[in-house]
Design an enzyme around this catalytic site. Structure first.
Site, mmCIF file in Angstrom:
data_model
loop_
_atom_site.group_PDB
_atom_site.id
_atom_site.type_symbol
_atom_site.label_atom_id
_atom_site.label_comp_id
_atom_site.label_asym_id
_atom_site.label_seq_id
_atom_site.Cartn_x
_atom_site.Cartn_y
_atom_site.Cartn_z
ATOM 1 N N ASP A 1 0.838 -1.199 0.000
ATOM 2 C CA ASP A 1 0.000 0.000 0.000
ATOM 3 C C ASP A 1 0.869 1.244 0.000
ATOM 4 O O ASP A 1 1.366 1.687 1.032
ATOM 5 C CB ASP A 1 -0.924 0.003 1.217
ATOM 6 C CG ASP A 1 -1.846 1.212 1.222
ATOM 7 O OD1 ASP A 1 -2.026 1.820 0.150
ATOM 8 O OD2 ASP A 1 -2.398 1.536 2.289
ATOM 9 N N ARG B 1 -11.187 -0.393 2.474
ATOM 10 C CA ARG B 1 -12.643 -0.498 2.602
ATOM 11 C C ARG B 1 -13.314 -0.704 1.250
ATOM 12 O O ARG B 1 -14.415 -1.258 1.185
ATOM 13 C CB ARG B 1 -13.189 0.736 3.322
ATOM 14 C CG ARG B 1 -13.002 2.054 2.598
ATOM 15 C CD ARG B 1 -13.106 3.254 3.534
ATOM 16 N NE ARG B 1 -11.946 3.347 4.408
ATOM 17 C CZ ARG B 1 -11.790 4.267 5.346
ATOM 18 N NH1 ARG B 1 -12.746 5.169 5.552
ATOM 19 N NH2 ARG B 1 -10.708 4.285 6.097
ATOM 20 N N ASP C 1 -5.837 6.489 -0.406
ATOM 21 C CA ASP C 1 -5.193 5.718 0.657
ATOM 22 C C ASP C 1 -6.222 5.088 1.585
ATOM 23 O O ASP C 1 -5.864 4.406 2.540
ATOM 24 C CB ASP C 1 -4.237 6.603 1.449
ATOM 25 C CG ASP C 1 -3.275 5.799 2.302
ATOM 26 O OD1 ASP C 1 -3.074 4.601 1.994
ATOM 27 O OD2 ASP C 1 -2.727 6.341 3.270
ATOM 28 N N LYS D 1 1.572 7.876 0.539
ATOM 29 C CA LYS D 1 1.967 7.909 1.942
ATOM 30 C C LYS D 1 3.307 8.621 2.076
ATOM 31 O O LYS D 1 4.168 8.535 1.199
ATOM 32 C CB LYS D 1 2.101 6.483 2.491
ATOM 33 C CG LYS D 1 0.796 5.730 2.643
ATOM 34 C CD LYS D 1 1.055 4.341 3.187
ATOM 35 C CE LYS D 1 -0.220 3.517 3.280
ATOM 36 N NZ LYS D 1 -1.145 4.031 4.289
#
Length: 488
Positions: free
Chosen positions: A254, A334, A330, A261
């Protein structure tokens, strides 16, 4: 993984190291039951030797005493159980702490009179090492672990071996670097394990996902040259007492996508810890022959920035037909989970557990060792209790109705993040709840912190992947099966 066995208390010891337990008292450390014969072999001087080394009996304290030829075994290792030596979790942690220091010994005996299953589980977890990427890895010397006890304890030890294998399997997957573990290879490994266990497995590749209109999974995976996957593993025993759906997030790396990030990228390979947990857990549930039908659903994608990445303000059409506006790339977990939950519900399960490294807010709220549990209150509390019996840290959290308004979008049915940042862990749970029908017992476990240990090793927990959540999932399945999980 070494083998572990129960031997009769009168059996002559053949060990390179013997582990004894120490507890704390107001008068100093005391040897716990099980150490009498070891102390006798040393002329009753073991306690004094440990006190001379500064022993206290506190948890995670490990001290070594050479026997200098006074016994048939060369080394005695003391491990601290704290002030509650009767607790299975204290025994689990003490055994794990000791075995972490004994990787160079071929045979180890645990001379501790405590819960046999907890001792075996802690020892096996503490003995874990990950050396797949070492140029010249030394072969683990540890081969056998023995525990004195009655033959009736063998069932608990066998269960412990199955559970420990599942936890260590997740650790291996999480620790594998993302250039080797990406959606295609992760799915292939899951399929291989499922087939070896005799379970039914289905893998949807990118073409099948497009045909099935899995908009959330496809959207998140669009930025990577490595296409997404959806893995489904099924266990159907005869005369099942319940049907449990397990759903786990499998983001193999991720980066944050276009909302890149700026910190913690070194441990973003652990973002597939939820998927690894449900895959390992269904294999363990099948190995334990629990009378519970289980389907594990694991969406897998790599969240990367590129010219094909999904963007903030994009609208994705999800597998259930609803639309979601992307507020932040990011907040991808979900989105893939919403598709996976919808697919899992088509099997009409009685209960659902979803587990994921979902939010940094979990770390802020509960720290790196405590899972957060959200969902239908009664089932949530049942799973929390199961985690307690398994020895995993967990805390029940609410899903306040007022959080729902923040998920409204002016252009779609939902947005994946609200404009306000507060209560991020709960907001993520509330988003997932939109894809679960009223009345279904479901729970969301956020393991963002517990899935990966950035600090030093402790008790039975290594640095790196921890296998968080596996013991809880197995214990919850045992509850549905009518089998009492070990007490904490």
């Amino acid at each position: 993984m070494p083998s572990v066995s129960i031997i009769a208390p009168t059996t002559a010891l053949r060990a390179d190291a013997v582990v004894v337990g120490l507890r704390t008292t107001k008068n100093g450390p005391k040897l716990v039951d099980g150490a009498a014969s070891i102390d006798a072999a040393l002329g009753g001087r073991l306690h004094d030797a440990l006190r001379a080394l500064g022993a206290s009996g506190r948890p995670d304290e490990v001290l070594k005493v050479p026997t200098l030829g006074l016994a048939d075994f060369p080394l005695v290792v003391s491990t601290g159980l704290g002030d509650d030596p009767t607790s299975p979790e204290a025994a689990r942690r003490a055994a794990g702490a000791a075995l972490r220091t004994l990787s160079g010994h071929r045979r180890v005996h645990l001379a501790i009179d405590a819960d046999h299953g907890a001792l075996a589980e802690g020892a096996l977890l503490g003995a874990y090492t990950f050396t797949a990427y070492k140029s010249s890895p030394a072969k683990p010397a540890l081969r056998t672990i023995s525990i004195a006890g009655p033959t009736s304890a063998r069932a608990a030890v066998r269960r412990a071996a199955v559970v420990a294998e599942a936890v260590c399997r997740v650790r291996d997957l999480v620790n594998t670097p993302p250039n080797d573990l990406y959606p295609e290879t992760f799915a292939a490994r899951a399929a291989e394990l499922a087939k070896e266990a005799g379970l039914t497995v289905e893998v949807l590749d990118e073409k099948a996902l497009k045909k099935g209109k899995y908009g959330g999974i496809l959207g998140v995976g669009a930025g990577s040259v490595r296409g997404p996957r959806l893995v489904r593993i099924t266990y159907r025993p005869a005369r099942a007492k319940a049907h449990l759906a397990l759903v786990g997030k499998g983001i193999t790396f991720d980066s944050g996508g276009l909302n890149l990030k700026t910190a913690n990228l070194l441990w973003m390979k652990s973002d597939m810890g939820g998927a690894a947990a449900v895959i390992a857990s269904i294999l363990a549930i099948a190995a334990l022959k629990l009378p519970v039908s289980v389907t594990a659903t694991a969406p897998m994608a790599e969240n990367m920035p590129s010219g094909t990445s999904y963007r903030p303000s994009d609208v994705l059409r999800m597998y259930d037909g609803s639309t979601v506006e992307v507020g932040d790339t990011d907040a991808e977990g979900r989105l893939v989970l919403a598709d996976a939950i919808t697919r899992a519900l088509e099997d009409e399960p009685d209960h659902l557990i979803e587990i994921s490294t979902l939010t940094g807010a979990q770390l802020v709220a509960l720290g790196p060792r405590m899972m957060g549990a959200m969902g239908a209150p009664e089932w949530r509390d049942t799973v929390v209790a199961a985690a307690g019996t398994a020895g995993e840290g967990i805390w029940p959290m609410p899903l306040p109705d007022e959080l729902r308004a923040g998920l409204d979008s002016p252009v779609a049915d939902l947005q994946n993040v609200p404009t306000e940042r507060w209560g991020g862990m709960l907001v993520a749970g509330r988003f997932l709840g939109e894809f679960v029908p009223a009345g279904l017992p479901w729970v969301h476990l956020d393991i963002a912190g517990p899935a990966f240990n950035n600090g030093g090793p402790r008790d039975y927990t290594p640095k790196g992947g921890t296998g968080a959540g596996v013991r809880t999932l197995i214990a919850a399945a045992e509850h549905l099966a009518g089998r009492a999980a070990p007490s904490r």
